[in-house]
Motif scaffolding. Structure first.
Motif, short mmCIF file in Angstrom:
data_model
loop_
_atom_site.label_atom_id
_atom_site.label_comp_id
_atom_site.label_asym_id
_atom_site.label_seq_id
_atom_site.Cartn_x
_atom_site.Cartn_y
_atom_site.Cartn_z
N ASP A 21 0.80 -1.22 0.00
CA ASP A 21 0.00 0.00 0.00
C ASP A 21 0.84 1.28 0.00
N GLN A 22 2.14 1.16 0.25
CA GLN A 22 3.04 2.31 0.23
C GLN A 22 3.69 2.55 -1.12
N GLY A 23 3.49 1.63 -2.07
CA GLY A 23 4.06 1.78 -3.40
C GLY A 23 4.75 0.52 -3.89
N THR A 24 5.59 0.68 -4.90
CA THR A 24 6.36 -0.41 -5.48
C THR A 24 7.84 -0.11 -5.27
N TYR A 25 8.56 -1.11 -4.79
CA TYR A 25 9.98 -0.95 -4.45
C TYR A 25 10.80 -2.07 -5.05
N ILE A 26 12.05 -1.77 -5.36
CA ILE A 26 12.99 -2.77 -5.85
C ILE A 26 14.17 -2.83 -4.89
N GLY A 27 14.60 -4.03 -4.59
CA GLY A 27 15.79 -4.25 -3.77
C GLY A 27 16.75 -5.15 -4.52
N ASN A 28 18.02 -4.79 -4.55
CA ASN A 28 19.03 -5.61 -5.23
C ASN A 28 19.42 -6.78 -4.35
N VAL A 29 19.29 -7.97 -4.88
CA VAL A 29 19.70 -9.18 -4.17
C VAL A 29 21.14 -9.49 -4.52
N ILE A 30 21.46 -9.47 -5.81
CA ILE A 30 22.84 -9.67 -6.25
C ILE A 30 23.57 -8.34 -6.17
N ARG A 31 24.72 -8.37 -5.53
CA ARG A 31 25.50 -7.15 -5.35
C ARG A 31 26.62 -7.10 -6.40
N ASP A 32 27.79 -6.64 -6.04
CA ASP A 32 28.88 -6.45 -6.99
C ASP A 32 29.52 -7.74 -7.47
N ASN A 33 29.54 -8.76 -6.64
CA ASN A 33 30.22 -10.00 -7.00
C ASN A 33 29.26 -11.01 -7.62
N PRO A 34 29.77 -11.93 -8.43
CA PRO A 34 28.90 -12.97 -8.97
C PRO A 34 28.40 -13.88 -7.84
N PRO A 35 27.16 -14.36 -7.95
CA PRO A 35 26.61 -15.21 -6.89
C PRO A 35 27.33 -16.55 -6.77
N VAL A 36 27.32 -17.10 -5.56
CA VAL A 36 27.89 -18.42 -5.31
C VAL A 36 26.88 -19.48 -5.72
N SER A 37 25.64 -19.33 -5.27
CA SER A 37 24.57 -20.26 -5.61
C SER A 37 23.23 -19.56 -5.40
N THR A 38 22.31 -19.74 -6.34
CA THR A 38 20.99 -19.12 -6.22
C THR A 38 19.98 -20.04 -5.55
N VAL A 39 20.38 -21.25 -5.18
CA VAL A 39 19.47 -22.21 -4.57
C VAL A 39 18.95 -21.66 -3.23
N GLY A 40 17.66 -21.62 -3.07
CA GLY A 40 17.06 -21.19 -1.83
C GLY A 40 16.87 -19.69 -1.69
#
Length: 98
Positions: A21-40
């Protein structure tokens, strides 16, 4: 009654979108480094949001915590630890898009 909170994780796990109800927001999950594993990652985001919302009843803080849980998971070789989640929480930012 209706749905009050919706979180969608991008297919590539890079960002999560939160609609409330406050709007639409985006949050970055992946930061500067490549991910180790996306499982879970999605499970961690969901669990993090619910757990924090039960404690705080603050939907925006809960989304920030959820994104932090996702980041900690994506950069861990196993289950993320609380200290890792806390570190990501300190630097997590949310961008309002609507």
């Amino acid at each position: 009654e209706g749905v009050k909170n919706v979180i969608v994780l991008y297919d590539d796990r890079s960002q999560a979108v939160y609609v409330c109800d406050q709007g639409t927001y985006i949050g970055n999950v992946i930061r500067d480094n490549p991910p180790v594993s996306t499982v879970g990652t999605g499970d961690s985001i969901t669990a993090g949001f619910i757990m924090n919302y039960i404690r705080s009843r603050d939907c925006m803080d809960s989304f920030k915590f959820a994104v932090s849980c996702g980041s900690a998971t994506i950069y861990s070789t196993g289950l993320a630890e609380k200290g890792e989640v806390d570190e990501y929480y300190q630097t997590a930012t949310l961008l309002k898009v609507e």
